[in-house]
Enzyme design. Sequence first.
Site, mmCIF file in Angstrom:
data_model
loop_
_atom_site.group_PDB
_atom_site.id
_atom_site.type_symbol
_atom_site.label_atom_id
_atom_site.label_comp_id
_atom_site.label_asym_id
_atom_site.label_seq_id
_atom_site.Cartn_x
_atom_site.Cartn_y
_atom_site.Cartn_z
ATOM 1 N N HIS A 54 -40.211 -10.266 -26.489
ATOM 2 C CA HIS A 54 -39.224 -9.430 -25.783
ATOM 3 C C HIS A 54 -39.857 -8.089 -25.421
ATOM 4 O O HIS A 54 -39.823 -7.136 -26.198
ATOM 5 C CB HIS A 54 -38.000 -9.227 -26.685
ATOM 6 C CG HIS A 54 -36.794 -8.722 -25.972
ATOM 7 N ND1 HIS A 54 -35.526 -9.170 -26.210
ATOM 8 C CD2 HIS A 54 -36.663 -7.800 -24.984
ATOM 9 C CE1 HIS A 54 -34.663 -8.549 -25.430
ATOM 10 N NE2 HIS A 54 -35.340 -7.702 -24.670
ATOM 11 N N HIS A 56 -40.475 -5.226 -22.081
ATOM 12 C CA HIS A 56 -40.189 -4.804 -20.698
ATOM 13 C C HIS A 56 -41.418 -4.094 -20.154
ATOM 14 O O HIS A 56 -41.856 -3.088 -20.707
ATOM 15 C CB HIS A 56 -38.967 -3.875 -20.651
ATOM 16 C CG HIS A 56 -37.699 -4.555 -21.069
ATOM 17 N ND1 HIS A 56 -36.926 -5.296 -20.199
ATOM 18 C CD2 HIS A 56 -37.080 -4.639 -22.273
ATOM 19 C CE1 HIS A 56 -35.878 -5.793 -20.851
ATOM 20 N NE2 HIS A 56 -35.954 -5.411 -22.113
ATOM 21 N N LEU A 57 -41.970 -4.647 -19.073
ATOM 22 C CA LEU A 57 -43.200 -4.073 -18.515
ATOM 23 C C LEU A 57 -42.963 -3.304 -17.227
ATOM 24 O O LEU A 57 -43.845 -2.615 -16.738
ATOM 25 C CB LEU A 57 -44.240 -5.175 -18.292
ATOM 26 C CG LEU A 57 -44.754 -5.841 -19.578
ATOM 27 C CD1 LEU A 57 -45.766 -6.931 -19.253
ATOM 28 C CD2 LEU A 57 -45.373 -4.821 -20.519
ATOM 29 N N ARG A 58 -41.795 -3.434 -16.643
ATOM 30 C CA ARG A 58 -41.348 -2.617 -15.492
ATOM 31 C C ARG A 58 -42.079 -2.892 -14.180
ATOM 32 O O ARG A 58 -41.703 -2.320 -13.158
ATOM 33 C CB ARG A 58 -41.437 -1.114 -15.798
ATOM 34 C CG ARG A 58 -40.710 -0.673 -17.053
ATOM 35 C CD ARG A 58 -39.221 -0.975 -16.986
ATOM 36 N NE ARG A 58 -38.527 -0.394 -18.138
ATOM 37 C CZ ARG A 58 -37.453 -0.935 -18.697
ATOM 38 N NH1 ARG A 58 -36.941 -2.061 -18.207
ATOM 39 N NH2 ARG A 58 -36.856 -0.380 -19.721
ATOM 40 N N HIS A 175 -28.877 -12.352 -24.174
ATOM 41 C CA HIS A 175 -28.525 -10.973 -24.518
ATOM 42 C C HIS A 175 -27.014 -10.985 -24.749
ATOM 43 O O HIS A 175 -26.240 -11.005 -23.801
ATOM 44 C CB HIS A 175 -28.907 -10.048 -23.353
ATOM 45 C CG HIS A 175 -28.455 -8.630 -23.494
ATOM 46 N ND1 HIS A 175 -29.323 -7.576 -23.495
ATOM 47 C CD2 HIS A 175 -27.218 -8.090 -23.628
ATOM 48 C CE1 HIS A 175 -28.648 -6.441 -23.630
ATOM 49 N NE2 HIS A 175 -27.369 -6.726 -23.704
ATOM 50 N N HIS A 228 -32.354 -9.733 -29.901
ATOM 51 C CA HIS A 228 -31.988 -8.519 -30.653
ATOM 52 C C HIS A 228 -30.629 -8.551 -31.345
ATOM 53 O O HIS A 228 -29.696 -7.866 -30.945
ATOM 54 C CB HIS A 228 -32.089 -7.283 -29.770
ATOM 55 C CG HIS A 228 -31.582 -7.440 -28.357
ATOM 56 N ND1 HIS A 228 -30.357 -7.963 -28.053
ATOM 57 C CD2 HIS A 228 -32.158 -7.113 -27.178
ATOM 58 C CE1 HIS A 228 -30.194 -7.956 -26.742
ATOM 59 N NE2 HIS A 228 -31.277 -7.448 -26.187
ATOM 60 N N ASP A 301 -38.353 -5.510 -28.044
ATOM 61 C CA ASP A 301 -37.505 -4.953 -26.977
ATOM 62 C C ASP A 301 -38.086 -3.631 -26.469
ATOM 63 O O ASP A 301 -37.347 -2.679 -26.175
ATOM 64 C CB ASP A 301 -36.053 -4.778 -27.434
ATOM 65 C CG ASP A 301 -35.096 -4.601 -26.240
ATOM 66 O OD1 ASP A 301 -35.558 -4.728 -25.084
ATOM 67 O OD2 ASP A 301 -33.906 -4.345 -26.473
ATOM 68 N N HIS A 305 -39.071 4.138 -20.478
ATOM 69 C CA HIS A 305 -38.326 4.902 -19.468
ATOM 70 C C HIS A 305 -39.055 6.219 -19.232
ATOM 71 O O HIS A 305 -39.560 6.817 -20.180
ATOM 72 C CB HIS A 305 -36.902 5.196 -19.939
ATOM 73 C CG HIS A 305 -36.028 3.979 -19.982
ATOM 74 N ND1 HIS A 305 -35.608 3.331 -18.842
ATOM 75 C CD2 HIS A 305 -35.515 3.295 -21.021
ATOM 76 C CE1 HIS A 305 -34.856 2.294 -19.195
ATOM 77 N NE2 HIS A 305 -34.792 2.246 -20.504
#
Lengths: 430, 321
Positions: A54, A56-58, A175, A228, A301, A305
Amino acid sequence: MNTWKIENAKNSLGELQQIFISEGLVVQALPTGSQPTVINAEGLHILPGFVDLHTHLREPGREDAETVLTGSQAAVAGGFTAISAMPNTLPVADTAGVVEQVFRLGKSHGLCDVYPIGAVTIDQKGTHLAELSAMNQSEARVRIFSDDGHCVSDPLVMRRALEYVKTFDGLIAQHAQDPRLTENSQMNEGEISARLGLKGWPAVAEEAIIARDVLLAEHVDSRLHICHLTTAGGVEIVRRAKERGIKVTAEVTPHHLLLTDEKAESYDPVFKVNPPLRTNSDVIALREGLADGTIDIIATDHAPHPNEAKDCEWSAAAFGMVGLETAFSIAYLTMVQSGLMTLADLVNRMSSSPARIGRYAGHGEIRVNSPANVVLVDLAATWHVEREHLHSKSKNTPFHGMELPGVIKKTFHNGALVYENLDSRGGVKK
Amino acid sequence: MKHLLSINDLSKAEAINVLDTAAELSRLSEGTVKKFPTLRGRTVVNLFFEDSTRTRISFEAAAKRLSADVINFSAKGSSLSKGESLKDTALTLQAMGADAVVIRHGASGAPHQLARQQWMTGSVINAGDGTHEHPTQALLDAFTLRRHLGQDAGDLQGLRVAIVGDVLHSRVARSNVLLLQKLGAKVVLIAPPTLLPVGVASWGAEVSYSLDAEIESVDAIMMLRVQRERMDDLYFPTEREYSRNFGLNLERINSMKSDAIVMHPGPMNRGLEISADSADSTRSVIVEQVANGVSIRMAVLYLLLSGTARSESNSTIEVGV
């Protein structure tokens, strides 16, 4: 230079282990005449590289927050040799084209394996199934699908997705968040939210979806993965489902193993995360669930940002925390140093089990003739978390300023040294 | 004390000192002196991200009576409505040399962000943040209660105060629960369960679902504004049903103790949470609350700012603690 002899390290059971690496693989013995680089790993542990289901690589779309490259750098600095890119990019990874792009970026950087996760529904809108089969048949070989960030809340869509991916042993990672019960929600609903005047996010919004989905998975005999998990009630539902033989697996994040909703009292949005930080009794239940195997794995997760998304009032801030570089240390602190599980158990939760659930070949174990995906860690050392020293492009760590146990010293991916801890980067040795 | 973000920033003694200071300022204002030179040369910025008439005017009047320069910075027609961030606004105010920022914001905790981030060095006064707190409203309410039901001195020991209505979304209720209990009063929250937060039991106040069961025993009743939009979010079925069960009318007022008072922080929805004749009845101290608000805000500005720089020799106000 790609032959290595690592000696005097201990394995996860505490036994001395010597390994040889040649041509990307762990080998029984080095070829005659080879001149390996010898690493004296005395005092260190050698573990299979960690696997994150899990992340997030954006990229594509929000390269200001993270890219496949910077995310991979953060991953190997945290001891991960495989990560799984969540599909909530711009555009959403709901087609073979996008997942192949992410997969190829990961491959070209060569730091760790980047396995794209495909969206369940088109544009993560929750209404029409994305071309799941096409993503599976693409070069990326996608096997895990999730609308992460959004819940597949329509029960019929969820049922169809669970059924459909059975053709290629796929997995739906849910989710769990009932959207109606969490409209504009800001933090866990309870005493703290009542006092702070922040809109509550009830535990039941998560638990109701988990309960529904384990029943759906049972009905259609499919594999289900719960992302999660954060509540004591959710742990209990998964425990009962497993007792009934339902094919459900579950993950917990490091931050939910340590932090509680009391952190919101500062109104510092670095503690704003989806799902939210819960209460102390939830944290205890999550740790127990992870220790007894109800929760199968730790997943980060990792949610980068940019500063401006956190440098504002709580309700305007983005949800999420970076976690790749602190995951092992937080897990070691909360689960092993606390006496709840052994180092071998932790390796199971961070490497072998996620590799098994994701069907990631070549990860999760150190075995002769398998790819050399290994990490050397110093469990006796501690390091000081300094957000500006993180490899991730974003600095939104809730652990800034903490002194944490367990320093990642070296990470090998397919036999190549992809990360080496130097004092100036990634932490201070004591 | 540098900032006033929450009632929790005040000890009981400090809260009483604010009330005493306000009483002294109020007494002096009734004489010939209408304006004090205390804050001459200091700049107070009213930073209002939400519409508010009475609170902004009240702070403005308070600051002007203390001779401070006042800058009104409101969201409408400014860069704030064009999406300028809280941070950039704060940096602007810092550059302009604001000694105090009075902030009203729709987001709970926004004043805490201003104070915590050190984007600016001035004092931050919370004039209402989201559904969190409105500390000067609670102080003026306590001041009003003390005038009518206490000795106009000391605490509120022995009083029983009802807060009625949308407690869930009310920053006035949160600040009042904290302050009234700090001052020794007993608080009973009266609302339908949908308008009480989960976790309200930890507040230390009594909770009741029936106005009629409580109204005879309270010394004061505070009616909270109920937004009509809440009906669309299913908090109650209809306005009329709400009004029947939780609205204040003359019949209910007549069942109150003979010296009990009626309060409302404004703005009122006449006919919804309070009938027009109730609002205008002799029991109502609603207009007086507004007047007391100026004295309280003068006291807060004085106590926060006069300690932070050399006060001028001719501008001291003697206040006993």
